[in-house]
Design an enzyme around this catalytic site. Sequence first.
Site, PDB file in Angstrom:
ATOM      1  N   GLY A 247       4.521 -22.252   0.481  1.00 20.61           N
ATOM      2  CA  GLY A 247       4.706 -21.454   1.682  1.00 20.61           C
ATOM      3  C   GLY A 247       3.367 -21.157   2.317  1.00 20.61           C
ATOM      4  O   GLY A 247       2.315 -21.465   1.741  1.00 20.61           O
ATOM      5  N   LYS A 248       3.417 -20.557   3.487  1.00 12.13           N
ATOM      6  CA  LYS A 248       2.171 -20.250   4.187  1.00 12.13           C
ATOM      7  C   LYS A 248       1.282 -19.367   3.320  1.00 12.13           C
ATOM      8  O   LYS A 248       0.072 -19.439   3.372  1.00 12.13           O
ATOM      9  CB  LYS A 248       2.466 -19.575   5.533  1.00 12.13           C
ATOM     10  CG  LYS A 248       3.109 -20.568   6.513  1.00 12.13           C
ATOM     11  CD  LYS A 248       3.337 -20.004   7.899  1.00 12.13           C
ATOM     12  CE  LYS A 248       4.050 -21.049   8.758  1.00 12.13           C
ATOM     13  NZ  LYS A 248       4.456 -20.599  10.070  1.00 12.13           N
ATOM     14  N   ARG A 249       1.900 -18.529   2.510  1.00 10.94           N
ATOM     15  CA  ARG A 249       1.133 -17.623   1.663  1.00 10.94           C
ATOM     16  C   ARG A 249       0.359 -18.323   0.548  1.00 10.94           C
ATOM     17  O   ARG A 249      -0.585 -17.786   0.008  1.00 10.94           O
ATOM     18  CB  ARG A 249       2.049 -16.544   1.076  1.00 10.94           C
ATOM     19  CG  ARG A 249       1.946 -15.245   1.859  1.00 10.94           C
ATOM     20  CD  ARG A 249       2.930 -14.201   1.391  1.00 10.94           C
ATOM     21  NE  ARG A 249       3.987 -14.059   2.364  1.00 10.94           N
ATOM     22  CZ  ARG A 249       5.268 -14.215   2.123  1.00 10.94           C
ATOM     23  NH1 ARG A 249       5.689 -14.531   0.923  1.00 10.94           N
ATOM     24  NH2 ARG A 249       6.158 -14.053   3.080  1.00 10.94           N
ATOM     25  N   ASP A 250       0.790 -19.545   0.178  1.00 11.96           N
ATOM     26  CA  ASP A 250       0.044 -20.281  -0.858  1.00 11.96           C
ATOM     27  C   ASP A 250      -1.041 -21.134  -0.231  1.00 11.96           C
ATOM     28  O   ASP A 250      -1.547 -22.070  -0.841  1.00 11.96           O
ATOM     29  CB  ASP A 250       0.955 -21.250  -1.632  1.00 11.96           C
ATOM     30  CG  ASP A 250       2.223 -20.591  -2.056  1.00 11.96           C
ATOM     31  OD1 ASP A 250       2.132 -19.666  -2.845  1.00 11.96           O
ATOM     32  OD2 ASP A 250       3.303 -21.015  -1.581  1.00 11.96           O
ATOM     33  N   GLY A 251      -1.335 -20.852   1.022  1.00  9.46           N
ATOM     34  CA  GLY A 251      -2.388 -21.615   1.672  1.00  9.46           C
ATOM     35  C   GLY A 251      -1.874 -22.913   2.276  1.00  9.46           C
ATOM     36  O   GLY A 251      -2.663 -23.801   2.583  1.00  9.46           O
TER      37      GLY A 251
END
Length: 366
Positions: A247-251
């Site tokens: 996801g966007k949160r994992d870069g």
Amino acid sequence: MSDLRTRFAPSPTGYIHVGNVRAALFPWLFARQQNGTFILRIEDTDQARFVEGATDLILDTLDWLGIDWNEGPRVGGAYGPYVQTERKDSYHQWAQKLIDKGLAYADPYTQEEVAAFREQSKAAKKAFLYRDYRPENPPAWDGTQPLRFKVKSPKRYTWNDPVMGELTAGPEALDDFILIKSDGLPTYNFAHIVDDAEMAITHVVRGLEYIPSIPKYLSLYEALDIEPPVLICLPHIMAPDGKKKLGKRDGAKSVNEYREEGYLPEAMLNFLASMGWNDGTEQEVFTRDELIEKFSWDRVQRSGARFDEQRLLWLNGQHIRLLELDDLYERVASFWPASAGQASEAYKKQILALVQDRLKTLRDLP
Ligand code: GLU
């Protein structure tokens, strides 16, 4: 052209990150291979998540990747409009069909009443289902209440997904869901079914997260007398640790960031396609045309594929080597260091010929 029609239906909620561009790539490869039509549709009915400028960002990204569309924004087509907020009349017409058949009703309940129903189900140790609390005499729908689908005879559905195989779910997966919200806009669940039918889509491709909802869609197709398209769900791309969806949160970067870092679109396509798909041989480097020729649903793996940026870097180097010198010269135009100043084209090409095999990204040039 064949009758085969696939689509990509992004919501304009931000940039496309590498984890979700496969939902565009696979139906596009399939449409190109089968001489079909690839459609782009913008799903913007969730006004709360709408991000200004996101549609252009998505279209530009697809453009750069070379994922071209035959119908949709910027190009038009005979099945438009291709933006959901411009299709309200269609949704209301199809909703009316359901009302006329007694298969949709105005939802009269307040949030407090629904909360009380939930408590009641909990106390009875039952899963909460709206259909257990249907109003006996719902008011006529005046457009200010949500309109709910009335699932007539909850039953077991079985369907065949070309990637995931035979899937099945029982009546517990079926409930009365909202078709039109109180703001007059349709839900995704309703809108995409109307659009896919009106746009004559033959194959719907999207992420795995939609599987639990498919029984609902099948019951709605049935109520509307629509022959369902082939429904295909793609496994997730997993974060590098392999434990959760990327996801966007994992870069997970936007595709544009890779572009700025000197990645080639063909390397990106190769990377995305071969994450979770192979042609059954050891081949790893595929040109765009080879991907179109060799792609098949039965070789898409069912389990999530792990995102491996090192592999992307390696593939990028391979694709840079495949470029003709003139092509490479064009593509590195913005990557020369200032010291290259007024150097002649001939001189720059000599340099490129020397370093081409060593470049992993175009940004390595300086
Ligand atoms: N608008 C949905 C999304 O962005 C698309 C799902 C679909 O392809 O039907 O997730």
